[in-house]
Design a protein around this motif. Structure first.
Motif, mmCIF file in Angstrom:
data_model
loop_
_atom_site.group_PDB
_atom_site.id
_atom_site.type_symbol
_atom_site.label_atom_id
_atom_site.label_comp_id
_atom_site.label_asym_id
_atom_site.label_seq_id
_atom_site.Cartn_x
_atom_site.Cartn_y
_atom_site.Cartn_z
ATOM 1 N N LEU A 81 0.825 -1.205 0.000
ATOM 2 C CA LEU A 81 0.000 0.000 0.000
ATOM 3 C C LEU A 81 0.862 1.259 0.000
ATOM 4 N N SER A 82 2.087 1.146 -0.429
ATOM 5 C CA SER A 82 3.018 2.263 -0.346
ATOM 6 C C SER A 82 2.611 3.425 -1.240
ATOM 7 N N ASN A 83 3.043 4.620 -0.799
ATOM 8 C CA ASN A 83 2.810 5.850 -1.556
ATOM 9 C C ASN A 83 1.338 6.102 -1.837
ATOM 10 N N ASN A 84 0.561 6.087 -0.773
ATOM 11 C CA ASN A 84 -0.839 6.498 -0.825
ATOM 12 C C ASN A 84 -1.033 7.631 0.196
ATOM 13 N N ARG A 85 -2.263 7.798 0.663
ATOM 14 C CA ARG A 85 -2.555 8.840 1.655
ATOM 15 C C ARG A 85 -3.240 8.232 2.879
ATOM 16 N N LEU A 86 -2.876 7.010 3.157
ATOM 17 C CA LEU A 86 -3.524 6.285 4.248
ATOM 18 C C LEU A 86 -3.247 6.933 5.597
ATOM 19 N N ALA A 87 -4.306 7.068 6.386
ATOM 20 C CA ALA A 87 -4.181 7.601 7.739
ATOM 21 C C ALA A 87 -4.347 6.500 8.775
ATOM 22 N N SER A 88 -4.650 5.274 8.323
ATOM 23 C CA SER A 88 -4.837 4.164 9.264
ATOM 24 C C SER A 88 -4.767 2.840 8.531
ATOM 25 N N LEU A 89 -4.550 1.787 9.307
ATOM 26 C CA LEU A 89 -4.660 0.418 8.808
ATOM 27 C C LEU A 89 -5.848 -0.215 9.520
ATOM 28 N N PRO A 90 -6.812 -0.778 8.789
ATOM 29 C CA PRO A 90 -8.029 -1.309 9.423
ATOM 30 C C PRO A 90 -7.754 -2.558 10.254
ATOM 31 N N ASP A 91 -8.592 -2.783 11.266
ATOM 32 C CA ASP A 91 -8.438 -3.946 12.138
ATOM 33 C C ASP A 91 -8.590 -5.264 11.397
ATOM 34 N N PHE A 92 -9.403 -5.268 10.323
ATOM 35 C CA PHE A 92 -9.637 -6.544 9.645
ATOM 36 C C PHE A 92 -8.370 -7.092 8.998
ATOM 37 N N LEU A 93 -7.357 -6.235 8.747
ATOM 38 C CA LEU A 93 -6.113 -6.714 8.146
ATOM 39 C C LEU A 93 -5.402 -7.714 9.043
ATOM 40 N N VAL A 94 -5.558 -7.552 10.362
ATOM 41 C CA VAL A 94 -4.866 -8.436 11.294
ATOM 42 C C VAL A 94 -5.406 -9.858 11.218
ATOM 43 N N GLN A 95 -6.589 -10.013 10.640
ATOM 44 C CA GLN A 95 -7.162 -11.351 10.473
ATOM 45 C C GLN A 95 -6.694 -12.016 9.185
ATOM 46 N N CYS A 96 -5.969 -11.274 8.341
ATOM 47 C CA CYS A 96 -5.449 -11.833 7.086
ATOM 48 C C CYS A 96 -4.121 -12.545 7.356
ATOM 49 N N PRO A 97 -3.845 -13.638 6.663
ATOM 50 C CA PRO A 97 -2.604 -14.389 6.905
ATOM 51 C C PRO A 97 -1.395 -13.746 6.222
ATOM 52 N N LEU A 98 -1.184 -12.457 6.456
ATOM 53 C CA LEU A 98 -0.124 -11.723 5.770
ATOM 54 C C LEU A 98 1.261 -12.201 6.196
ATOM 55 N N THR A 99 2.152 -12.294 5.216
ATOM 56 C CA THR A 99 3.564 -12.527 5.498
ATOM 57 C C THR A 99 4.374 -11.257 5.271
ATOM 58 N N VAL A 104 4.783 2.035 3.032
ATOM 59 C CA VAL A 104 5.762 3.124 3.018
ATOM 60 C C VAL A 104 5.125 4.415 2.504
ATOM 61 N N ASN A 105 5.573 5.522 3.073
ATOM 62 C CA ASN A 105 5.181 6.851 2.591
ATOM 63 C C ASN A 105 3.674 7.046 2.564
ATOM 64 N N ASN A 106 3.096 6.931 3.744
ATOM 65 C CA ASN A 106 1.695 7.272 3.935
ATOM 66 C C ASN A 106 1.614 8.302 5.065
ATOM 67 N N GLN A 107 0.493 8.387 5.731
ATOM 68 C CA GLN A 107 0.307 9.390 6.786
ATOM 69 C C GLN A 107 -0.225 8.732 8.062
ATOM 70 N N ILE A 108 0.312 7.556 8.370
ATOM 71 C CA ILE A 108 -0.210 6.747 9.467
ATOM 72 C C ILE A 108 0.464 7.123 10.787
ATOM 73 N N PRO A 109 -0.316 7.597 11.777
ATOM 74 C CA PRO A 109 0.227 7.838 13.116
ATOM 75 C C PRO A 109 0.079 6.580 13.966
ATOM 76 N N ASN A 110 0.576 6.604 15.170
ATOM 77 C CA ASN A 110 0.427 5.452 16.056
ATOM 78 C C ASN A 110 -1.037 5.113 16.308
ATOM 79 N N SER A 111 -1.871 6.142 16.425
ATOM 80 C CA SER A 111 -3.297 5.911 16.673
ATOM 81 C C SER A 111 -4.003 5.284 15.482
ATOM 82 N N GLY A 112 -3.366 5.273 14.324
ATOM 83 C CA GLY A 112 -3.979 4.687 13.139
ATOM 84 C C GLY A 112 -3.652 3.219 12.941
#
Length: 361
Positions: A81-99, A104-112
């Protein structure tokens, strides 16, 4: 709008259908996609025809991921998802079997970030959040016990938690371009670490426990405030790349090492090697013969000086384009390398002159 979709596998049955090992990849990068268009792109990319494993959605205009994509991502392994304007990562991603997750290069703070990464604890191997708005080292990372590569550069992180040693299998840790002023001793317990990037921070020292990183190959320390290095660093036998430029220690380091006399054995051995004197076990003990045979020629092509591994360890200083290997304990090995004129000069210019003599002759 056209999207790139590919499918690969180890084989197919007699009817031509892909087997269960096939991997499906969808590339929708550089499409200028808005949030509402991403779901359409994934559907048009054909994920309904089988599980989607890899999604490349970099260089778009995404500010978030629609929750409606959760079912499409239930087999997702790699997400870029690099080089977008994301301000957060959704909770549902944690349920995906990501490796691997690259944001990179978004706008995500710790709260996001999701409150927990527990769903990735046994799957995620690579996590890249460089170039975002993190002002703290995410504590959730301690849950990722299978993580191998972690990139958090170009944020505003001020501190590394002592719990970082819980990521026991970490091999690459990149924290350059932050606001770190201290490194916890627990970093020395990351026994599998091979690459440590701490450049462009506010570091004035390193903990001696860095010497416990016996597999460390690359250590980037340039653009800090380092005035000294722990002497234990010379025990890192695997260390082959070190960057130190733009640190106060460099001038003093060269001065100290250039003036440090060798011991009698080393001085005598240098005379024997430089003069080309013959020797054998009939003349000397086997230990001295082995020592003489361990001699290395100076890296300065105009110098016939020698040095010995018992005193000097080879390090490639990547500050010089990764081209040269220079002694770590002593840059200069003979009077030819330290000879200078008596014109007034600054410490930096004297250092530059000496380095040119060693590197370029």
């Amino acid at each position: 709008m056209e999207f790139y979709s590919s499918e690969s596998g180890s084989g197919s049955d007699s009817g031509g259908a892909r087997d269960s090992c096939s991997v499906k990849t969808l590339d929708v990068s550089y499409k200028q996609l808005e949030n509402c268009e991403l779901e359409e792109a994934v559907v048009e990319g054909g994920w309904r025809g089988g599980p989607l494993h890899n999604l490349v959605a970099s260089h778009n205009r995404l500010t978030s991921l629609p929750e409606s994509l959760a079912s499409a991502f239930n087999a997702l392994r790699h997400l870029d998802l690099s080089n977008n304007r994301l301000a957060s990562l959704p909770d549902f991603l944690v349920q995906c079997p990501l490796t691997a997750l690259v944001a990179v290069n978004n706008q995500i703070p710790n709260s996001g970030l999701p409150k927990t990464f527990a769903g990735w604890s046994s799957s995620l191997k690579m996590f890249n959040l460089a170039g975002n708005r993190l002002d703290r080292f995410p504590g959730q990372l301690a849950e990722l016990i299978s993580l191998k590569h972690l990139y958090l550069g170009s944020n505003t992180i001020e501190e590394i938690p002592t719990t970082i040693d819980r990521i026991v299998g970490l091999r690459v840790l990149c924290l350059g371009g932050n606001r770190l002023s201290d490194i916890p001793e627990s970093v020395g317990r990351l026994e599998d670490l091979e690459v440590l990037v701490l450049s462009d921070n506010l570091l004035e020292s390193l903990p001696p426990t860095v010497a416990n990183l016996k597999r460390l190959r690359t250590l980037q320390l340039h653009k800090n405030r380092l005035r000294t290095l722990p002497t234990e660093i010379i025990t890192l036998s695997c260390l082959s790349e070190l960057s130190l430029r733009d640190n106060p220690l460099v001038v003093q380091f060269v001065s100290d090492m250039a003036n440090e006399p060798g011991n009698l054995r080393e001085i005598s051995a240098r005379v024997v090697k430089i003069a080309g004197l013959a020797y054998s076990t009939a003349d000397l003990p086997q230990s001295l013969v082995n020592y003489l045979n361990s001699a290395h020629h100076c890296v300065n092509p105009t110098c016939n000086g020698v040095y010995f591994n018992s005193r000097v360890e080879h390090i490639k200083f990547v500050d010089f384009c990764g081209k040269y290997r220079i002694p770590l304990l002593q840059y200069l090995c003979s009077s030819k390398c330290v000879k200078e004129d008596h014109r007034p000069s600054s410490p930096q210019s004297r250092f530059d002159d000496m380095m040119r003599k060693v590197l370029l002759g």
